[in-house]
Design a protein around this motif. Structure first.
Motif, PDB file in Angstrom:
ATOM      1  N   ARG A  66       0.853  -1.186   0.000  1.00 27.00           N
ATOM      2  CA  ARG A  66       0.000   0.000   0.000  1.00 27.00           C
ATOM      3  C   ARG A  66       0.893   1.242   0.000  1.00 27.00           C
ATOM      4  N   GLN A  68       1.234   5.351   0.290  1.00 30.62           N
ATOM      5  CA  GLN A  68       0.621   6.574   0.791  1.00 30.62           C
ATOM      6  C   GLN A  68       1.073   7.772  -0.043  1.00 30.62           C
ATOM      7  N   GLN A  69       0.092   8.597  -0.429  1.00 28.40           N
ATOM      8  CA  GLN A  69       0.350   9.821  -1.176  1.00 28.40           C
ATOM      9  C   GLN A  69      -0.639  10.895  -0.749  1.00 28.40           C
ATOM     10  N   GLY A  74      -7.474  10.902  -1.670  1.00 30.44           N
ATOM     11  CA  GLY A  74      -6.517   9.959  -1.126  1.00 30.44           C
ATOM     12  C   GLY A  74      -6.252   8.752  -1.980  1.00 30.44           C
ATOM     13  N   GLY A  80      -4.356   4.617   1.291  1.00 30.14           N
ATOM     14  CA  GLY A  80      -3.543   4.655   0.083  1.00 30.14           C
ATOM     15  C   GLY A  80      -3.875   3.528  -0.873  1.00 30.14           C
ATOM     16  N   ASP A  81      -3.354   3.634  -2.097  1.00 32.93           N
ATOM     17  CA  ASP A  81      -3.576   2.615  -3.119  1.00 32.93           C
ATOM     18  C   ASP A  81      -2.736   1.377  -2.839  1.00 32.93           C
TER      19      ASP A  81
END
Length: 479
Positions: A66, A68-69, A74, A80-81
Motif C-alpha cells: 500500500r 501513501q500519497q 486519497g 492509500g492505493d
C-alpha cells in the motif's frame, strides 16, 4: 535471514529494505496511478514467495504494497492505493534482463541481491502459469481454474497495457495481472464468469485466476489476475476502423455487427445478474454526479465554460426517469466500452473484452448497475475519435469529394444503434435524453483527460461538446 529462509517470514525487515528502490521505480511505471504526487510511505499488506529465494537461481516474491500519497480523495482512500508487485530476485542479473532491473538491495533479507520486474523473466512468468495450472492456496494467495491448462507454453509480455500488465502464453492464453488492487471481485473476472454461465460466447470465458483475502466473516476476495483464451488472429475494432478510414471505406456493416454483439452481451448480463429500476431519486443522483463532474472539468479546462449551460441542460433532461420507464432500468454493463475493447476474429465474429471498467474509479462504483446506454454512448464517442484520428490525405474520407469524417462517423453511429436494436428489441435512440446525457458525460471526461495528457487531441472532444450543447439548447430556442 539465511539464504534458504522464506522472505515471507521476515516481512517487517523486507519492506524497509525495498523502500529506497520502490521510491524511485514505482512512479515511473505506466500502471502507477499516483503520478504527479509524492510518495510519502509504504505499508506491506502481504509477502509470498512463489519461488523460494536462494543462491542457485532466480526467486519470485509476490508483494501487495500500500502506497501513501497526499492529494484529494486519497487515491485508494486514507490508507492509500494497493499495488501488486512480482519481484524477481537474482544474485546476478543477466544482460537480457537489464531493462527490468529495479535495483540492488543494500540490507534486509535480500541484501546483496538484485530485484527486478519478475514478469519480464520468461522463467518466472512460466512459474506463474504453473501456479495457475495447480489450483489451491499458497499463503494468502489462492489459485483457481475452470479447465485443464497445457504446460510448456512460452510466455511473452504485451507492451500495450497502460493500467495493468498482460502476458500471452503460447498464443493460447492471455493473463491479465491487475496492478492496482481493490478490495472485492474485479469485474473483469466477475462479469465474464457470469456470461460464461449464461452461455454467452461474445466474451472469452475465464480459464483460471488468482486472488487474495476474503476468508472469514463473509469477506470478499480481491482479484489479482485472470487467465482467458487468447483470440489469435483477431484484430481490434479500433485498428479496423482506422484501416477503413485510411482506405476511404465505409465501416457501417462492422458497426452494425458490433451493435448486435453489444446487445447480446447486455441481454446475457441482465439475465445472469440482478437488474434494478433507477426511479426518480436515483436518476436525480445520477444527474447530480454528471453536473459535479462538469463543474470540476470546467474549472480545470476554461474552454468548457461557454458550453456549460447547454451541457447542464442535457443532464437535467434525464430527470424525467420513472420506475416504469424501461430505459431507466439499470444492470451490470461493460463500463468502458469503445472500439479498442472489441476484437473481430478471422471468421468475422465480434468479441467484447476488458470488463474492468474505468480503472481510475473505485471498484464499488464500477460494479454498480448502470443503464445499458452508458456503454452505447461510449461506443458512439469512439466512432467520433476514430474519424478524427487520421490526417486528411488523398483517398481518405473528406478528400477529393469523398465522404467527410464527420459523416462517416455519423453513419457508423446510426448503424451501431440499428444493430443494437435488432438484437435487443429496443433502440437506444428511442430515449434520446438518457443517451445524450451519457454521451455528454463521456465527452466532458474526454475534455479533461485530453487537456491533462494529450492537448493536441483536445479539439476532438470539444467538437462533440459544441454539438451536444447545441442539441440540448435547441428546444429552448424553439420555445
Amino acid at each position: 535471514m539465511s539464504e534458504t529462509a522464506s522472505t515471507a517470514r521476515a516481512p517487517v525487515a523486507l519492506l524497509p529494505s525495498l523502500v529506497p528502490l520502490l521510491h524511485e521505480w514505482l512512479p515511473r511505471q505506466r500502471w502507477f496511478a499516483g503520478k504527479g504526487r509524492p510518495v510519502t510511505g509504504f505499508t506491506l499488506v502481504s509477502a509470498t514467495e512463489l519461488l523460494p529465494v536462494d543462491t542457485t537461481g532466480p526467486g519470485l516474491v509476490h508483494l501487495l504494497v500500500r502506497v501513501q500519497q497526499p492529494g484529494p480523495n486519497g487515491g485508494g482512500g486514507a490508507q492509500g492505493d494497493c499495488y501488486q508487485l512480482l519481484l524477481g530476485v537474482r544474485t546476478h542479473l543477466p544482460p537480457g534482463l537489464a531493462h527490468a532491473r529495479i535495483g540492488r538491495v543494500a540490507d534486509g533479507p535480500l541484501a546483496g541481491r538484485t530485484v527486478y520486474e519478475g514478469l519480464s523473466d520468461p522463467r518466472l512468468a512460466a512459474l506463474l502459469m504453473e501456479r495457475l495450472r495447480t489450483p489451491g492456496p499458497l499463503g494468502p494467495l489462492r489459485f483457481a481454474r475452470t479447465a485443464l491448462i497445457p504446460d510448456g507454453l512460452t510466455p511473452r509480455v504485451l507492451d500495450a497495457e497502460q493500467s495493468n500488465s498482460s502476458l500471452v502464453y503460447g498464443d493460447a492464453f492471455i493473463l491479465k495481472v491487475f496492478r492496482r488492487v481493490w478490495s472485492g471481485a474485479n469485474p473483469d473476472l466477475e462479469l465474464p464468469l457470469a456470461l460464461a454461465r449464461a452461455g454467452c460466447e461474445r466474451v472469452p470465458a475465464p480459464v483460471a485466476w488468482y486472488e487474495t483475502g476474503g476468508s472469514g466473516r463473509g469477506g470478499e476476495a480481491s482479484t489479482l489476475g485472470v487467465l482467458q483464451p487468447f483470440l489469435r488472429g483477431s484484430q481490434d475494432g479500433w485498428q479496423l476502423a482506422l484501416d477503413a478510414l485510411a482506405a476511404g471505406r465505409e465501416f457501417t456493416e462492422e458497426a452494425r455487427a458490433l451493435g448486435r454483439a453489444t446487445a447480446e452481451v447486455h441481454t446475457a448480463l441482465a439475465a445472469a445478474l440482478p437488474t434494478v429500476a433507477l426511479g426518480r431519486p436515483a436518476a436525480e443522483h445520477l444527474v447530480d454526479g454528471m453536473n459535479r463532474r462538469l463543474e470540476a472539468a470546467a474549472q480545470a479546462v476554461p474552454a468548457l465554460l461557454p458550453y456549460v449551460p447547454g451541457l447542464r441542460a442535457a443532464f437535467d433532461a434525464v430527470g424525467d426517469c420513472t420506475e416504469d420507464n424501461l430505459a431507466c432500468r439499470a444492470q451490470r454493463v461493460h463500463g468502458d466500452l469503445h472500439l479498442g475493447q472489441t476484437l473481430r476474429s478471422p471468421d468475422g465474429s465480434w468479441s467484447v473484452i476488458d470488463f474492468e471498467g474505468e480503472p481510475a474509479k473505485p471498484l464499488t462504483e464500477r460494479r454498480r448497475p448502470q443503464p445499458p446506454v452508458r456503454d452505447v454512448a461510449g461506443m458512439l464517442r469512439s466512432f467520433d475519435y476514430a474519424a478524427a484520428s487520421l490526417p486528411q490525405s488523398p483517398g481518405s474520407p473528406g478528400a477529393d469529394g469523398a465522404p467527410s469524417p464527420a459523416a462517416w462517423a455519423e453513419r457508423c453511429r446510426d448503424a451501431y444503434c440499428s444493430g443494437y436494436a435488432e438484437a435487443a428489441g429496443t433502440d437506444p435512440r428511442a430515449e434520446p435524453a438518457l443517451l445524450r446525457a451519457y454521451e455528454t458525460d463521456k465527452a466532458v471526461y474526454e475534455v479533461l483527460y485530453e487537456a491533462r495528457h494529450r492537448p493536441d487531441w483536445l479539439p476532438v472532444p470539444m467538437a462533440a461538446i459544441r454539438r451536444l450543447a447545441a442539441q440540448s439548447a435547441a428546444p429552448e430556442r424553439a420555445g
